[in-house]
Design a protein around this motif. Structure first.
Motif, PDB file in Angstrom:
ATOM      1  N   PHE A   1       0.971  -0.467  -0.082  1.00 49.26           N
ATOM      2  CA  PHE A   1       0.118  -0.364   0.147  1.00 49.26           C
ATOM      3  C   PHE A   1       1.133   1.504  -0.045  1.00 49.26           C
ATOM      4  CE2 PHE A   1      -1.920  -3.873   2.361  1.00 49.26           C
ATOM      5  CZ  PHE A   1      -2.864  -3.891   1.418  1.00 49.26           C
ATOM      6  N   ILE A   2       0.136   2.279  -0.747  1.00 50.58           N
ATOM      7  CA  ILE A   2       1.456   3.145  -0.905  1.00 50.58           C
ATOM      8  C   ILE A   2       0.896   4.661   0.099  1.00 50.58           C
ATOM      9  CG2 ILE A   2       2.712   5.300  -2.608  1.00 50.58           C
ATOM     10  CD1 ILE A   2       3.618   1.668  -3.316  1.00 50.58           C
ATOM     11  N   CYS A   3       2.184   4.844   1.038  1.00 53.89           N
ATOM     12  CA  CYS A   3       1.883   5.910   1.404  1.00 53.89           C
ATOM     13  C   CYS A   3       2.572   6.547   1.454  1.00 53.89           C
ATOM     14  CB  CYS A   3       2.215   4.951   2.937  1.00 53.89           C
ATOM     15  SG  CYS A   3       1.371   4.080   3.436  1.00 53.89           S
ATOM     16  N   VAL A   4       2.508   7.172   0.119  1.00 55.20           N
ATOM     17  CA  VAL A   4       3.333   8.393  -0.086  1.00 55.20           C
ATOM     18  C   VAL A   4       3.019   9.247  -1.120  1.00 55.20           C
ATOM     19  CG1 VAL A   4       5.396   9.286  -1.440  1.00 55.20           C
ATOM     20  CG2 VAL A   4       5.301   6.913  -0.462  1.00 55.20           C
TER      21      VAL A   4
ATOM     22  N   GLU B   1      -7.287   4.816   6.489  1.00 54.79           N
ATOM     23  CA  GLU B   1      -8.698   4.556   6.538  1.00 54.79           C
ATOM     24  C   GLU B   1      -8.941   3.349   4.902  1.00 54.79           C
ATOM     25  OE1 GLU B   1      -8.252   7.645   7.612  1.00 54.79           O
ATOM     26  OE2 GLU B   1      -8.903   7.330   8.932  1.00 54.79           O
ATOM     27  N   GLN B   2      -8.484   4.270   4.135  1.00 57.86           N
ATOM     28  CA  GLN B   2      -8.236   3.036   3.066  1.00 57.86           C
ATOM     29  C   GLN B   2      -7.632   1.797   3.561  1.00 57.86           C
ATOM     30  OE1 GLN B   2      -6.993   6.395   1.003  1.00 57.86           O
ATOM     31  NE2 GLN B   2      -8.885   6.329  -0.838  1.00 57.86           N
ATOM     32  N   ILE B   3      -6.291   1.933   3.700  1.00 59.12           N
ATOM     33  CA  ILE B   3      -5.866   1.310   3.548  1.00 59.12           C
ATOM     34  C   ILE B   3      -6.799  -0.885   4.661  1.00 59.12           C
ATOM     35  CG2 ILE B   3      -3.561  -0.684   4.775  1.00 59.12           C
ATOM     36  CD1 ILE B   3      -1.807   2.558   4.195  1.00 59.12           C
ATOM     37  N   ARG B   4      -6.933   0.066   5.662  1.00 60.54           N
ATOM     38  CA  ARG B   4      -7.382  -0.806   7.037  1.00 60.54           C
ATOM     39  C   ARG B   4      -8.385  -1.279   6.077  1.00 60.54           C
ATOM     40  NH1 ARG B   4      -9.078   2.549  11.165  1.00 60.54           N
ATOM     41  NH2 ARG B   4     -10.638   3.263  10.603  1.00 60.54           N
ATOM     42  N   ALA B   5      -9.832  -1.031   5.148  1.00 64.69           N
ATOM     43  CA  ALA B   5     -10.876  -1.235   4.295  1.00 64.69           C
ATOM     44  C   ALA B   5     -10.364  -2.458   3.321  1.00 64.69           C
ATOM     45  CB  ALA B   5     -11.402  -0.019   3.389  1.00 64.69           C
TER      46      ALA B   5
ATOM     47  N   VAL C   1      -0.428   1.550  13.412  1.00 63.87           N
ATOM     48  CA  VAL C   1      -0.960   1.463  14.570  1.00 63.87           C
ATOM     49  C   VAL C   1      -2.366   0.842  13.771  1.00 63.87           C
ATOM     50  CG1 VAL C   1      -1.274   2.101  16.787  1.00 63.87           C
ATOM     51  CG2 VAL C   1       0.840   1.470  16.425  1.00 63.87           C
ATOM     52  N   HIS C   2      -2.878   1.839  13.337  1.00 64.70           N
ATOM     53  CA  HIS C   2      -4.352   2.569  12.547  1.00 64.70           C
ATOM     54  C   HIS C   2      -4.087   1.513  11.512  1.00 64.70           C
ATOM     55  CE1 HIS C   2      -4.682   5.416  15.918  1.00 64.70           C
ATOM     56  NE2 HIS C   2      -2.889   5.823  15.721  1.00 64.70           N
ATOM     57  N   SER C   3      -3.648   0.738  10.686  1.00 67.12           N
ATOM     58  CA  SER C   3      -3.593   0.254   9.662  1.00 67.12           C
ATOM     59  C   SER C   3      -4.482  -1.144   9.634  1.00 67.12           C
ATOM     60  CB  SER C   3      -3.204   0.952   8.718  1.00 67.12           C
ATOM     61  OG  SER C   3      -1.926   0.734   8.574  1.00 67.12           O
TER      62      SER C   3
END
Ligand SMILES: O=C(O)c1ccccc1N[C@@H]1O[C@H](COP(=O)(O)O)[C@@H](O)[C@H]1O
Length: 210
Positions: free
Chosen positions: A27-30, A40-44, A72-74
């Motif tokens: 998952f690109i977090c850049v 939120e999108q990663i978690r989904a 921690v949140h994803s």
């Protein structure tokens, strides 16, 4: 061999790619990337995936708090550091996130760049070799000179990345033997929109090699 498909943005595509046999999704977090997705999108996507698949967040030149908060949140299980992060940065992250896989990506321009890989092996779990591009950090579709990597034997596992496609993967793997492969733009219709036919073709090719 590990197979990581990177630049996932859609839950249904993530689920389908996991069912084809991918061992890791990225998952690109850049924020500057056209494949960027937020926590939120990663978690989904992560919520739709089997537990056994590795869920890797790709970061570049950002801060330790930003990475730890995202992890921690994803629900990520690993981080890929794709910028100019130092071995000390990897060590700091490892102390804060001891159960999270740390993958240090190196963008390779010359044989000399491969020599600095060993400086990361005590602070990263895994290395990833991508091709250097003067304007973009990753997801460029640029291939490495694989002959340059024939003697590459770091003391930790490593992924081959950079411009891999269903068409060239067998050619790459006949020349070198990485612990894993990582594909992004080579299996997509547009940035962040994976082409499931191309992903299926990739796994057909990999199975035919076995
Ligand atoms: O994919 C991106 O947009 C991206 C942005 C910033 C850093 C890394 C990025 N992707 C990584 O690039 C390599 C290779 O991609 P490709 O197969 O050549 O398209 C891969 O490791 C991605 O994780």
């Amino acid at each position: 061999m590990r197979v990581k498909i990177c630049g996932i943005t859609q839950p249904q595509q993530g689920k389908a790619i996991a069912s084809f046999g991918a061992t890791a999704l990225g998952f690109i977090c850049v924020p500057t990337s056209p494949r960027y997705i937020n926590i939120e999108q990663i978690r989904a996507v992560v919520e739709q995936l089997p537990e056994k698949i590795d869920k890797i967040g790709v970061f570049a030149n950002t801060s330790v708090p930003e990475i730890t908060q995202t992890v921690v949140h994803s629900g990520l299980t690993g981080v890929q550091l794709h910028g100019d992060e130092s071995p000390e940065f990897c060590q700091q992250l490892r102390q804060l996130l001891p159960d999270i896989e740390i993958i240090k990506a190196l963008r390779i321009r010359s044989f000399e760049d491969t020599e600095k890989a060993e400086t990361y092996t005590s602070n990263a779990d895994t290395l990833l070799l991508d091709a250097y591009h003067p304007q973009q950090l990753g997801g460029t579709g640029t291939t490495l000179d694989w002959t340059m990597l024939q003697q590459f034997r770091p003391s930790c596992p490593w992924f081959l990345a950079g411009g891999l496609t269903p068409e060239n993967i067998i050619q790459a793997l006949t020349q070198i033997t990485p612990s894993g492969i990582d594909l992004s733009s080579g299996v997509e219709r547009a940035p962040g929109d994976k082409d499931l036919d191309k992903v299926a073709k990739l796994f057909e090719k990999l199975h035919s090699k076995c």
